[in-house]
Design a protein around this motif. Structure first.
Motif, PDB file in Angstrom:
ATOM      1  N   PHE A   1       0.847  -1.193   0.000  1.00 32.75           N
ATOM      2  CA  PHE A   1       0.000   0.000   0.000  1.00 32.75           C
ATOM      3  C   PHE A   1       0.887   1.250   0.000  1.00 32.75           C
ATOM      4  O   PHE A   1       1.832   1.340   0.798  1.00 32.75           O
ATOM      5  CB  PHE A   1      -0.914   0.013   1.241  1.00 32.75           C
ATOM      6  CG  PHE A   1      -2.029  -1.011   1.174  1.00 32.75           C
ATOM      7  CD1 PHE A   1      -3.222  -0.687   0.561  1.00 32.75           C
ATOM      8  CD2 PHE A   1      -1.870  -2.285   1.719  1.00 32.75           C
ATOM      9  CE1 PHE A   1      -4.241  -1.606   0.499  1.00 32.75           C
ATOM     10  CE2 PHE A   1      -2.884  -3.204   1.649  1.00 32.75           C
ATOM     11  CZ  PHE A   1      -4.078  -2.881   1.032  1.00 32.75           C
ATOM     12  N   HIS A   2       0.593   2.167  -0.917  1.00 29.38           N
ATOM     13  CA  HIS A   2       1.306   3.452  -1.003  1.00 29.38           C
ATOM     14  C   HIS A   2       0.351   4.534  -0.482  1.00 29.38           C
ATOM     15  O   HIS A   2      -0.655   4.853  -1.123  1.00 29.38           O
ATOM     16  CB  HIS A   2       1.723   3.750  -2.446  1.00 29.38           C
ATOM     17  CG  HIS A   2       2.602   2.670  -3.019  1.00 29.38           C
ATOM     18  ND1 HIS A   2       3.958   2.654  -2.854  1.00 29.38           N
ATOM     19  CD2 HIS A   2       2.283   1.567  -3.767  1.00 29.38           C
ATOM     20  CE1 HIS A   2       4.459   1.591  -3.474  1.00 29.38           C
ATOM     21  NE2 HIS A   2       3.462   0.926  -4.040  1.00 29.38           N
ATOM     22  N   ILE A   3       0.759   5.148   0.658  1.00 35.11           N
ATOM     23  CA  ILE A   3      -0.163   6.064   1.347  1.00 35.11           C
ATOM     24  C   ILE A   3      -0.342   7.361   0.575  1.00 35.11           C
ATOM     25  O   ILE A   3      -1.470   7.822   0.336  1.00 35.11           O
ATOM     26  CB  ILE A   3       0.346   6.349   2.764  1.00 35.11           C
ATOM     27  CG1 ILE A   3       0.318   5.041   3.595  1.00 35.11           C
ATOM     28  CG2 ILE A   3      -0.519   7.419   3.446  1.00 35.11           C
ATOM     29  CD1 ILE A   3       0.842   5.207   4.988  1.00 35.11           C
TER      30      ILE A   3
ATOM     31  N   ASP B   1      -5.663   4.323  10.874  1.00 31.99           N
ATOM     32  CA  ASP B   1      -4.590   4.601  11.839  1.00 31.99           C
ATOM     33  C   ASP B   1      -3.609   3.446  11.900  1.00 31.99           C
ATOM     34  O   ASP B   1      -2.399   3.649  12.034  1.00 31.99           O
ATOM     35  CB  ASP B   1      -5.200   4.862  13.215  1.00 31.99           C
ATOM     36  CG  ASP B   1      -6.067   6.127  13.235  1.00 31.99           C
ATOM     37  OD1 ASP B   1      -5.812   7.000  12.394  1.00 31.99           O
ATOM     38  OD2 ASP B   1      -6.994   6.185  14.068  1.00 31.99           O
ATOM     39  N   LYS B   2      -4.110   2.239  11.810  1.00 31.21           N
ATOM     40  CA  LYS B   2      -3.216   1.081  11.857  1.00 31.21           C
ATOM     41  C   LYS B   2      -2.292   1.043  10.654  1.00 31.21           C
ATOM     42  O   LYS B   2      -1.130   0.628  10.760  1.00 31.21           O
ATOM     43  CB  LYS B   2      -4.043  -0.208  11.910  1.00 31.21           C
ATOM     44  CG  LYS B   2      -4.814  -0.389  13.207  1.00 31.21           C
ATOM     45  CD  LYS B   2      -3.879  -0.519  14.402  1.00 31.21           C
ATOM     46  CE  LYS B   2      -4.643  -0.739  15.707  1.00 31.21           C
ATOM     47  NZ  LYS B   2      -3.731  -0.854  16.857  1.00 31.21           N
TER      48      LYS B   2
ATOM     49  N   ALA C   1       0.754  -7.453   4.160  1.00 34.58           N
ATOM     50  CA  ALA C   1       0.792  -6.206   3.391  1.00 34.58           C
ATOM     51  C   ALA C   1       1.936  -5.318   3.898  1.00 34.58           C
ATOM     52  O   ALA C   1       2.143  -5.161   5.102  1.00 34.58           O
ATOM     53  CB  ALA C   1      -0.525  -5.474   3.520  1.00 34.58           C
ATOM     54  N   SER C   2       2.646  -4.763   2.941  1.00 32.25           N
ATOM     55  CA  SER C   2       3.692  -3.785   3.254  1.00 32.25           C
ATOM     56  C   SER C   2       3.112  -2.381   3.078  1.00 32.25           C
ATOM     57  O   SER C   2       2.296  -2.145   2.178  1.00 32.25           O
ATOM     58  CB  SER C   2       4.905  -3.970   2.344  1.00 32.25           C
ATOM     59  OG  SER C   2       5.450  -5.273   2.494  1.00 32.25           O
ATOM     60  N   VAL C   3       3.544  -1.433   3.920  1.00 31.06           N
ATOM     61  CA  VAL C   3       3.041  -0.050   3.856  1.00 31.06           C
ATOM     62  C   VAL C   3       4.204   0.870   3.494  1.00 31.06           C
ATOM     63  O   VAL C   3       5.256   0.850   4.155  1.00 31.06           O
ATOM     64  CB  VAL C   3       2.410   0.385   5.189  1.00 31.06           C
ATOM     65  CG1 VAL C   3       1.886   1.819   5.088  1.00 31.06           C
ATOM     66  CG2 VAL C   3       1.295  -0.584   5.598  1.00 31.06           C
ATOM     67  N   ARG C   4       4.014   1.633   2.418  1.00 31.97           N
ATOM     68  CA  ARG C   4       5.049   2.560   1.953  1.00 31.97           C
ATOM     69  C   ARG C   4       4.436   3.952   1.817  1.00 31.97           C
ATOM     70  O   ARG C   4       3.215   4.120   1.739  1.00 31.97           O
ATOM     71  CB  ARG C   4       5.591   2.119   0.576  1.00 31.97           C
ATOM     72  CG  ARG C   4       6.205   0.746   0.568  1.00 31.97           C
ATOM     73  CD  ARG C   4       7.559   0.728   1.301  1.00 31.97           C
ATOM     74  NE  ARG C   4       8.179  -0.593   1.212  1.00 31.97           N
ATOM     75  CZ  ARG C   4       8.055  -1.547   2.119  1.00 31.97           C
ATOM     76  NH1 ARG C   4       7.275  -1.333   3.200  1.00 31.97           N
ATOM     77  NH2 ARG C   4       8.646  -2.710   1.975  1.00 31.97           N
TER      78      ARG C   4
ATOM     79  N   LEU D   1       3.649   2.091   8.780  1.00 27.80           N
ATOM     80  CA  LEU D   1       4.458   2.698   7.727  1.00 27.80           C
ATOM     81  C   LEU D   1       5.884   2.192   7.812  1.00 27.80           C
ATOM     82  O   LEU D   1       6.524   2.254   8.855  1.00 27.80           O
ATOM     83  CB  LEU D   1       4.402   4.229   7.858  1.00 27.80           C
ATOM     84  CG  LEU D   1       5.113   5.017   6.768  1.00 27.80           C
ATOM     85  CD1 LEU D   1       4.477   4.759   5.400  1.00 27.80           C
ATOM     86  CD2 LEU D   1       5.092   6.512   7.115  1.00 27.80           C
ATOM     87  N   GLY D   2       6.356   1.722   6.693  1.00 30.00           N
ATOM     88  CA  GLY D   2       7.717   1.161   6.611  1.00 30.00           C
ATOM     89  C   GLY D   2       7.795  -0.271   7.090  1.00 30.00           C
ATOM     90  O   GLY D   2       8.866  -0.881   7.049  1.00 30.00           O
TER      91      GLY D   2
END
Length: 871
Positions: free
Chosen positions: A759-761, A829-830, A867-870, A835-836
């Protein structure tokens, strides 16, 4: 019938009779004497070779004592047959009876009638003194008397008593009697030379006769003719005539002249004594060296016991006989197989007689084993077929003409002209096969392209047959079984399942038993693709049901007639029609058969599509936990879910061995539209559940087209539904994850089609890593409507995307898909907190997919997606 023929110038006492109905012959008189008082009454039971008892021996009945003078003749009893001593004595003493009549030559004819009715001759012994060059010298002992009480007419009785009282005695000089067979051109049966005799003729006075007579047989052809008619049961009556010239004188040596006498006797066939019954009390076959040769032959020693109920005693010298087997034609020439030599036979009155013969067979003659014209059976086959079937089976015995040694030539001439059938002792073959088993069993399904009458249209069985057979203890020769050919009926619970035809090579091991014990032979044969012709589909259904759901061995009973190829010292030949029965135990397949199969699908490939169907090909790995192997030339099975047909699985040329089986090629046609809208919905839900990781199952069921050449077999098997979990698809890199079962539990065997997400915020986009199960085909995703969740319920965002993109074979990444974040959600929020890093997300989606011409809209529920968060 009787007749007398004297010289014309003399007045006969015994006049010729004109009617056989009111005239008693010498045989009649003899029979009358025999029927009065028993001389010998015997009953002997000899144990048979096959443990059956002899029928009761006949009693020899002789004449009775004199009766009181009441004028009433004694009652006559009925006898079954004339005794040989009576016949022989009657013929030899014919001259004696006639001389009695001549002794009172000068009295009226009434005295002749008296003599004919009053005469009583009781043979007491017949013994062979010696064998001469032209016959035998026999000693005949008998009692002779006149019994006036036997004469019915009072006047004749009184005249006769008075006349014989005056004469007292008569004497005869040496006499020669010739006996002819009237019904066959007066053929000469034999001659007898009688010595001089003196006889007391007064009423009631007994004369003990002790005569040594020379007996010579007649022409051998005559004896052969009468013997063959007698043995063939074709002799209804026999008429013989005795002729002689008797010189008679009184006790005062007053000569009464020489008189030509002719006497005729007639015997009914039923009055002739039958062949004696006998028992085979000893039998032995063994290998024995041939005389003057290094080779060996098969020796046979036979001992036969019978009973002699007659007062006859003599020794029969050792004789040679030919042993023959009937040929192809009933009345054709027989086939000689061996020469037998008897031991000296001691024949004693009222005693058992033991006959022992020895023979040796060097080789089986070719005509014995050659099929008869127009058929498949040889003379040996026919003999053995009748023998094992319990039908009368006989070999033929004929004397050799050249006996050699000191045996006179006339004996060889006679016994070589007569052939006697000798029945073989009956044996039971019910317990011949002691053990019968079939191991290393494998099955082959029918060839779908075969015609219904083609053996290939039947299922086939392969395996190793091991049979343990019993051999009689008397059979002490080496046997090597080289082949077996059989037509066997297969039964389950006494109901016929089908028929097996076996034609294979074999080997054998022979085990010798102890003294008096049977020998055993173990026969091993490997049968390969033997057709099983199923004759009752309902029985087959019961067998399969017992194998699938039972806990005990399934017992199949086998009943067969077996042709056994045998190699012995006599050569190679086939023993046909041996009855064999056995039992084949089949182990059950186990209660967890379907769970133990563990199917895995790899190399999945789409080979054809249509708007409503898709054809797939795959390599399947399965585990066969049963002790059986199978070959499947072609098969079709319906795929069902919730009782609805969704498609069809096909396979051809499959070899399934025991244990692990890899890379089995299987075809599948997915076409739920055949069941209408309901079928399409069931199919859609089934795929959706599968890709979502639910525990899904499919049901496999046969149908009439399962085996095209045997539609009835497919229909019978359709009674069984085989339900098993959906096979696992081999997905690249699929070594982790869990399958969702709808309740939050996991199953490590689940495929993992979504490997991860990023996921790209800032850009509000997401990409997914997908794993395709297809090896050559690209899956196109036409439309996506998905929702990402945290902790199963907290919505993070939505993805809606209508631009098609491809998912090629292997692992691939989707294009960046737009994400509509849920700003007021806890999940938002989660995501920021992660993130990262990474977090676990759930997903719900509706996806339209396309492969070739086939399209379908599926739903998907996934849990625990990494899931990775970027930024």
């Amino acid at each position: 019938m009787s007749s007398s023929d004297f010289e014309t110038e003399r007045s006969p006492l015994l006049a010729a009779s004109t009617s056989s109905k009111d005239t008693k012959t010498l045989a009649d008189l003899t029979d009358g004497a025999l029927e009065s008082t028993p001389l010998l009454s015997t009953s002997n039971t000899t144990p048979r070779y096959n443990e059956r008892d002899d029928p009761d021996s006949a009693s020899l009945v002789s004449a009775g004592a004199s009766h009181s003078g009441d004028g009433v003749p004694p009652a006559r009893s009925t006898t079954k047959s004339t005794r040989w001593p009576s016949i022989i004595a009657a013929l030899l003493l014919m001259g004696l009876a006639t001389s009695i009549a001549i002794g009172v030559f000068f009295v009226p004819a009434a005295v002749e009638q008296y003599a004919k009715e009053a005469i009583v001759i009781e043979p007491t012994n017949l013994a062979l003194e010696s064998i001469t060059t032209d016959g035998v010298r026999a000693r005949i002992q008998a009692n002779f008397r006149l019994d006036a009480q036997r004469v019915k007419n009072v006047h004749i009785r009184r005249v006769g008593q008075f006349t014989t009282w005056l004469a007292k005695e008569l004497a005869t000089e040496e006499t020669r009697v010739k006996v002819y067979w009237i019904d066959h051109d007066n053929m000469l049966l034999g001659t007898a030379g009688l010595p001089p005799m003196t006889i007391t003729i007064a009423n009631g006075h007994n004369t003990e006769l002790d005569i040594v007579a020379d007996l010579a047989p007649g022409d051998a052809d005559t004896i052969r003719t009468i013997a063959n008619q007698f043995l063939g049961g074709k002799m209804d009556t026999i008429r013989v005539r005795g002729t002689t010239e008797i010189t008679v004188k009184t006790r005062f040596n007053i000569p009464l002249g020489t008189h030509a006498v002719s006497e005729t006797m007639e015997f009914e066939g039923k009055e002739l004594p039958p062949l004696p019954s006998y028992n085979v009390t000893g039998l032995n076959f063994e290998e024995r060296p041939l005389p003057g040769d290094d080779k060996q032959g098969m020796a046979a020693d036979v001992t036969v016991t019978t009973f002699n109920p007659y007062p006859v005693a003599f020794d029969v010298p050792a004789l040679k006989f030919e042993v023959l087997v009937p040929g192809c034609k009933k009345h054709g020439p027989a086939i000689s197989i061996a020469t037998a030599l008897t031991d000296v036979i001691a024949l004693r009155p009222e005693a058992d007689v033991q006959v022992t013969a020895h023979s040796i067979v060097e080789e089986l003659p070719e005509p014995l084993t050659r099929p008869c014209p127009g058929g498949t059976l040889s003379p040996l086959d026919k003999l053995f077929e009748a023998y094992v079937a319990g039908e009368p089976a006989s070999v033929l015995v004929r004397g050799q003409k050249d006996q050699g040694g000191e045996v006179p030539g006339w004996i060889g001439n006679i016994i070589s002209s007569v052939t006697v059938p000798v029945p073989l002792p009956q044996q039971s073959f019910d317990d011949l096969i002691r053990n019968f088993s079939l191991t290393d069993v494998s099955f082959s399904l029918p060839d779908p392209l075969a015609d219904p009458d083609d053996p290939n249209s039947n299922p086939k069985v392969s395996g190793t047959i091991i049979a343990l057979a019993a051999l009689p203890s008397e059979l002490n020769i080496g046997l090597n079984v080289s082949s077996v050919q059989a037509k066997a009926d297969v039964f389950y619970h006494s109901r016929k399942l089908g028929e097996l035809e076996i034609d294979e090579k074999a080997s054998s091991i022979q085990f010798e038993g102890g003294s008096g014990e049977e020998n055993l032979i173990e026969i091993t044969s490997r049968v390969h693709d033997t057709p099983l012709k199923v004759t009752d589909d309902d029985v087959l259904t019961d067998v399969i049901q017992a194998l699938l759901f039972g806990d005990l061995n399934v017992i199949l009973d086998i009943s067969a007639l077996v042709d056994v190829g045998v190699h012995t010292i006599l050569g190679q030949f086939v023993v046909k029609g041996v009855p064999a029965e056995g039992r084949i135990p089949l182990k059950p397949l186990g209660n967890n058969l379907l769970g133990s199969i563990q199917p895995q699908v790899g190399n999945l490939e789409v080979v054809d599509t249509s708007p409503v169907s898709i054809s797939l090909q795959a390599s399947v790995n399965v585990t066969n936990p049963t002790p059986y192997a199978a070959y499947i030339p072609w098969i079709s099975i319906h795929i069902l879910n919730n009782g609805t047909i969704l498609g069809e699985a096909r396979a051809k040329k499959l070899t399934i061995k025991r244990g692990n089986n890899t890379n089995l090629k299987v075809m599948a046609l997915w076409r739920p539209s055949v069941a209408g809208e309901d079928g399409m919905q069931i199919g859609r839900d089934l795929i959706s559940q599968y890709i979502s990781g639910y525990n899904t199952t499919v049901t496999l069921r046969t149908h009439p087209g399962t085996i095209p050449s045997k539609p009835e077999l497919g229909k019978a098997l359709s009674k069984f539904n085989f339900t098993l979990p959906m096979p696992r698809l081999g997905v690249p890199g699929d070594n982790e994850g869990g399958r969702h079962d709808g309740n939050g539990s996991t199953n490590d065997t689940a495929p993992h089609f979504i490997r991860g997400a990023t996921f790209h915020i800032f850009s509000s986009q997401a990409t997914f890593t997908l794993a395709s199960p297809f090896s050559r085909n690209t899956i196109y995703i036409e439309h996506i409507n998905a929702t990402a969740l945290y902790n199963h319920t907290e919505e993070i965002g939505r993805i809606k995307y209508d631009s098609p993109f491809g998912c090629p074979p292997g692992v691939s990444t989707t294009p960046r898909l737009p994400v509509d974040w849920s700003l007021d959600s806890v999940g938002r929020d989660k995501v920021k907190e992660a993130l990262g890093g990474r977090l676990k997300l759930d997903a719900k989606a509706t996806v339209s997919v396309r492969i070739g011409s086939w399209t379908e809209t599926l739903w998907y529920i996934g849990r625990g997606i990494g899931a990775s968060v970027r930024l």
